[in-house]
Each structure stands twice: as C-alpha cells, then as structure tokens.
Design a protein around this motif. Structure first.
Motif, PDB file in Angstrom:
ATOM      1  N   ARG A 126       1.460   7.116  11.626  1.00  0.00           N
ATOM      2  CA  ARG A 126       2.146   7.660  10.444  1.00  0.00           C
ATOM      3  C   ARG A 126       2.313   6.592   9.372  1.00  0.00           C
ATOM      4  O   ARG A 126       2.141   6.856   8.182  1.00  0.00           O
ATOM      5  N   LEU A 127       2.615   5.364   9.792  1.00  0.00           N
ATOM      6  CA  LEU A 127       2.725   4.262   8.845  1.00  0.00           C
ATOM      7  C   LEU A 127       1.386   4.015   8.155  1.00  0.00           C
ATOM      8  O   LEU A 127       1.319   3.882   6.927  1.00  0.00           O
ATOM      9  N   ALA A 128       0.310   3.976   8.933  1.00  0.00           N
ATOM     10  CA  ALA A 128      -1.021   3.750   8.360  1.00  0.00           C
ATOM     11  C   ALA A 128      -1.384   4.870   7.389  1.00  0.00           C
ATOM     12  O   ALA A 128      -1.965   4.624   6.323  1.00  0.00           O
ATOM     13  N   ALA A 129      -1.023   6.106   7.734  1.00  0.00           N
ATOM     14  CA  ALA A 129      -1.306   7.240   6.849  1.00  0.00           C
ATOM     15  C   ALA A 129      -0.521   7.103   5.545  1.00  0.00           C
ATOM     16  O   ALA A 129      -1.066   7.333   4.458  1.00  0.00           O
ATOM     17  N   ARG A 146       1.983   5.423  -0.383  1.00  0.00           N
ATOM     18  CA  ARG A 146       3.436   5.615  -0.366  1.00  0.00           C
ATOM     19  C   ARG A 146       4.138   4.278  -0.129  1.00  0.00           C
ATOM     20  O   ARG A 146       3.617   3.402   0.542  1.00  0.00           O
ATOM     21  N   THR A 147       5.326   4.179  -0.655  1.00  0.00           N
ATOM     22  CA  THR A 147       6.110   2.953  -0.498  1.00  0.00           C
ATOM     23  C   THR A 147       7.291   3.144   0.443  1.00  0.00           C
ATOM     24  O   THR A 147       7.949   2.177   0.818  1.00  0.00           O
ATOM     25  N   THR A 148       7.574   4.392   0.829  1.00  0.00           N
ATOM     26  CA  THR A 148       8.653   4.672   1.769  1.00  0.00           C
ATOM     27  C   THR A 148       8.132   5.587   2.863  1.00  0.00           C
ATOM     28  O   THR A 148       7.090   6.232   2.719  1.00  0.00           O
ATOM     29  N   LEU A 149       8.907   5.638   3.935  1.00  0.00           N
ATOM     30  CA  LEU A 149       8.547   6.448   5.097  1.00  0.00           C
ATOM     31  C   LEU A 149       9.833   6.981   5.708  1.00  0.00           C
ATOM     32  O   LEU A 149      10.834   6.257   5.778  1.00  0.00           O
ATOM     33  N   LYS A 150       9.837   8.237   6.131  1.00  0.00           N
ATOM     34  CA  LYS A 150      11.003   8.795   6.830  1.00  0.00           C
ATOM     35  C   LYS A 150      11.138   8.053   8.153  1.00  0.00           C
ATOM     36  O   LYS A 150      10.183   7.929   8.910  1.00  0.00           O
TER      37      LYS A 150
END
Length: 115
Positions: free
Chosen positions: A58-61, A67-71
């Motif tokens: 998910r981070l790689a995607a 994107r600069t943020t991730l849930k």
C-alpha cells in the motif's frame, strides 16, 4: 488509536526486516487502483520512530500515485511488537509456521532480533 492521515515522509526508512521488503508488482498495481478502499497500514511508534509493520504494498502504491500521506493505524510498541504483527498477518495470508516466516524474513537480510 484512531486512523490518521500520516505523512509518508515521517515513516522510518528502516523496514521491519531491516532490508528492502519484497514487493509483488501485481499487488502494488492492485493497491494503486484500490488504495482509497484498502485497509490502513499499521505503524508502530517506537520511542518516536514510526516503523511500518504492515502495508509495504500500500505504501509503494501511494508513492507510485504521488501521494504524500497514507491512512495509518498508529500503535505504541516495540520492534518485537511490530515483528509479531507482521508474523500474524503473514500467517493469516499463508499457511506457514512462525519459524518458517522468521526464516523467510532472515533470508531477505541479516537475521532479525525479536527484542
């Protein structure tokens, strides 16, 4: 702890197994198409160092999408807690024993310390 929008830049550059995680390009592609519906990544706050325990694809995607943020579900703990979560997730996804998972992690880099 509630789910937060975590800046990717604050994540530790060291992965849980102390090497680059193995990334399956098909899974990254899948998550790139479904990232907004995906479960949050799990991050452990280890004395202020934010270590990703679950969610490398998910981070790689997210990075691929710019994107600069991730849930993220951010939890307090130690490296051994993050490793245990990674083992639990791997066991749910594959019929492997804890030792088989630890051996696989160790093969990807130097041996992992559980403490």
């Amino acid at each position: 702890m509630p789910i937060v929008d975590l800046p990717i830049s604050v994540l530790s550059q060291e992965s849980i197994e102390r090497t680059r995680p193995h990334l399956d390009p098909e899974r990254v592609r899948y998550y790139a198409e479904h990232l907004d519906e995906a479960m949050p990544v799990v991050v452990f706050d280890i004395d202020g160092d934010l270590l990703l325990a679950d969610g490398y694809h998910r981070l790689a995607a997210a990075q691929q999408l710019g994107r600069t943020t991730l849930k993220a579900d951010v939890r307090k703990g130690q490296r051994r807690d993050a490793l245990q979560l990674a083992i639990d997730v791997a066991q749910q996804q594959r019929p492997l024993t804890k030792q088989q998972i630890l051996d696989a992690i160790a093969r990807r880099g130097r041996p992992v310390s559980e403490g």
